[in-house]
Design an enzyme around this catalytic site. Structure first.
Site, PDB file in Angstrom:
ATOM      1  N   CYS A   1     -49.742  33.348 -10.118  1.00 47.12           N
ATOM      2  CA  CYS A   1     -48.290  33.656 -10.588  1.00 47.12           C
ATOM      3  C   CYS A   1     -47.585  31.847 -10.681  1.00 47.12           C
ATOM      4  O   CYS A   1     -47.385  31.404 -12.261  1.00 47.12           O
ATOM      5  CB  CYS A   1     -47.190  33.765  -9.422  1.00 47.12           C
ATOM      6  SG  CYS A   1     -47.461  35.605  -8.924  1.00 47.12           S
TER       7      CYS A   1
ATOM      8  N   GLU B   1     -46.043  40.533 -11.758  1.00 49.89           N
ATOM      9  CA  GLU B   1     -46.080  39.389 -12.111  1.00 49.89           C
ATOM     10  C   GLU B   1     -44.635  39.954 -13.621  1.00 49.89           C
ATOM     11  O   GLU B   1     -43.694  40.093 -14.173  1.00 49.89           O
ATOM     12  CB  GLU B   1     -46.608  38.173 -12.751  1.00 49.89           C
ATOM     13  CG  GLU B   1     -46.254  37.271 -11.851  1.00 49.89           C
ATOM     14  CD  GLU B   1     -44.835  36.780 -11.074  1.00 49.89           C
ATOM     15  OE1 GLU B   1     -43.951  36.990 -12.403  1.00 49.89           O
ATOM     16  OE2 GLU B   1     -44.915  35.881 -10.661  1.00 49.89           O
TER      17      GLU B   1
END
Length: 570
Positions: free
Chosen positions: A169, A242
């Protein structure tokens, strides 16, 4: 045969001869997911600066839940880490997250909203935060919880697993920040989300992403192969979550991605064209066929009676092929130089390009005639060709793209492959597997006496003009159908006419001759992602996205993943 075009995505990672840590290896391996995140409607709209303010507020509120989970996960990882240096680094990373949370509150206040205090996490946010905190608590399948661990070393493993779920991330946001920053003009202060872009592209955030990767590398160093596999799975899962997070953000505006949701497709159908050699494949098919001939040819000490077919020996074949290859390369380069205008053309003119390509087409036909006359393709067994096709290494993501494109039940689509390849059997064996039987192959064909090649070729597509004619013929055959939107994917100068005729011409691979010819004839080459963002930026209610053939603009991509993300989405 040619130098490489500039990489459309300059952040495209690559492996070097220097040993790299697991964080870098995983980022490279799962870079495809980063591309899909970048091409989500939310990310494209944000980069274009016309993302609805309400959508941005909702995103900031959801991202705050991410950051809170990050802070908690860092605390748990810090408890598990047994390395003092790693502990200090994790503490610093947790402080960075707390600062980022303050920034998010500032974002909310700037837009006149306290939505971060009132919101609840959506399902995509919950999926990631639950996944991260479960990992940090040691509750991932196959991983013991900290309360049950027998030794400090086992606790360290949980710290490594936790960083494995967080690092992608950090790297993804650093990547997006850099890519979006490149699209801002130096003097552009009017972009409504410039502060967001500046935050994730600045050196402090980039340094935090690198530090997270360094900590992951350090904690992973003593782990076994099986334990590293666990981290790899966690890393990949985080990347996929994500993408789902970005896709879950509400949008109140039309977007130009994915292309299959273009309103025009409701009243038309999609015609997708692709070259084969070095567009779908890693190696040119002519080299494959030559290698089959050489490997299956008789040895020089074998008698003609033993082989029962008059063929050159393998040594003679290799020598002949080397001569043909060298001659082709030298004459091709001379031909390219001869068709270039003396001065660069300011305005693209398709008719002028066709005139120049008459000479190139004649060259390609002469080269094919030399191959036939040489006898290098004589004696090939069709079964050997089919086996070679089945074993051909294709460009990563090529087949999965075709599979998803053809499985889309809401899209009227036809796929055509146009190729100079000498053997349709080779292409069919390489591509027509599983659900790809509906691909239409347009290429040349070797002739056979029973199962053995005579060395002759049924010439169907030998030149750029032949490809352009096949393209036109296919369009004419569809005239009675609904209006078609056309896309052509190719890699070389031989694809140039078709690339330009298509509504969207996409260039893959690395061909300096394509760039040289195109530039001299007034053609513009634009990396696809900036091109998509510009389309999004220029859009106004009631207008179209402006994809139109013979515009003189072609789009560059780094991989089939970009084509997939742009056209089909996740």
């Amino acid at each position: 045969m040619a130098a490489a075009l500039p990489k459309p995505l300059t952040s495209l990672p690559s492996m070097s001869s220097v040993e790299v840590g697991v964080a870098r290896k995983f980022w490279i391996k799962f870079y495809r997911e980063a591309v899909f995140s970048m091409y989500t409607p939310f990310a494209v709209s944000l980069a274009a600066g016309n993302l609805d303010i309400g959508s941005f507020r909702a995103y900031v509120a959801q991202d705050a839940w991410f950051l809170k989970a990050f802070a908690q996960a860092y605390s748990l990882a810090e408890e598990c880490a047994d390395d003092d240096e790693a502990k200090i680094s994790i503490t610093e990373l947790r402080r960075d997250v707390m600062e980022e949370l303050k920034m998010h509150h500032a974002f909310a206040q700037e837009w006149g909203s306290e939505i971060t205090k009132e919101s609840t996490p959506n399902s995509a946010t919950v999926k990631y935060t639950d996944f991260l905190l479960a990992t940090a608590s040691g509750k991932v399948e196959g991983v013991k919880g900290p309360g049950n661990l027998a030794t400090p070393f086992e606790k360290t493993k949980v710290a490594a697993y936790t960083l494995g779920a967080m690092t992608p991330c950090m790297r993804l946001y650093a990547f997006l920040g850099e890519e979006f920053q490149k699209l801002l003009n130096n003097d552009e202060c009017s972009h409504p989300y410039k502060k967001w872009i500046d935050n994730y592209s600045n050196e402090s955030f980039q340094a935090a992403a690198r530090k997270t990767e360094e900590v992951l590398d350090k904690l992973s160093a003593p782990l076994t192969g099986e334990e590293l596999d666990v981290i790899e799975k966690l890393y990949h899962q985080a990347m996929k979550l994500e993408i789902e997070f970005f896709l879950a953000q509400p949008l109140a505006q039309p977007t130009c991605v994915p292309l299959i949701k273009d309103p025009r497709l409701a009243d038309s159908h999609l015609l997708f064209f692709s070259d084969f050699d070095l567009t779908c494949t890693i190696v040119d098919s002519s080299a494959i066929l030559a290698e089959i001939a050489i490997l299956t040819a008789p040895k020089s000490d074998q008698s003609e009676a033993q082989n029962q077919l008059l063929r050159m020996s393998s040594a003679e074949l290799r020598k002949t092929w080397d001569v043909l290859s060298k001659q082709y390369t030298e004459e091709f380069e001379k031909c390219i130089e001869s068709i270039l205008p003396l001065e660069k053309v300011d305005e693209f003119n398709y008719e002028n390009l066709i005139k120049a390509f008459i000479e190139l087409s004649d060259f390609e036909k002469r080269a094919n005639s030399r191959v036939i006359e040489s006898g290098v393709l004589k004696g090939l067994n069709i079964e050997d060709i089919k086996r070679a096709g089945q074993k051909m290494i294709l460009q990563d993501g090529c087949i999965s793209f075709f599979q998803k494109l053809l499985k889309n039940e809401n899209l009227a689509v036809k796929v055509h492959v146009l190729s100079y390849c000498w053997s349709g059997d080779l292409i069919r064996s390489a591509l027509l597997s599983g659900d790809l039987q509906v691909l239409n192959i347009h290429t040349n064909e070797l002739t056979f006496d029973e199962l053995i090649s005579t060395g002759e070729i049924v010439k169907k597509i030998q030149s750029p003009l032949d490809k352009a004619q096949a393209f036109d013929d296919i369009l004419k055959a569809c005239e009675n159908d609904k209006k078609a939107i056309t896309i052509y994917v190719g890699d070389s100068v031989g694809d140039l006419l078709c690339l330009l005729k298509a509504d969207i011409g996409i260039v893959v691979g690395s061909s300096s001759s394509l760039r040289k010819v195109g530039s001299q004839f007034g053609i513009s080459f634009v990396p696809l992602f900036p091109g998509v963002v510009k389309k999004q930026k220029d859009y106004h209610e009631g207008s179209s996205w402006g994809w139109k053939g013979l515009s003189g603009t072609l789009y560059l991509v780094s991989s089939w993943a970009e084509i997939h993300a742009f056209m089909l989405g996740w």
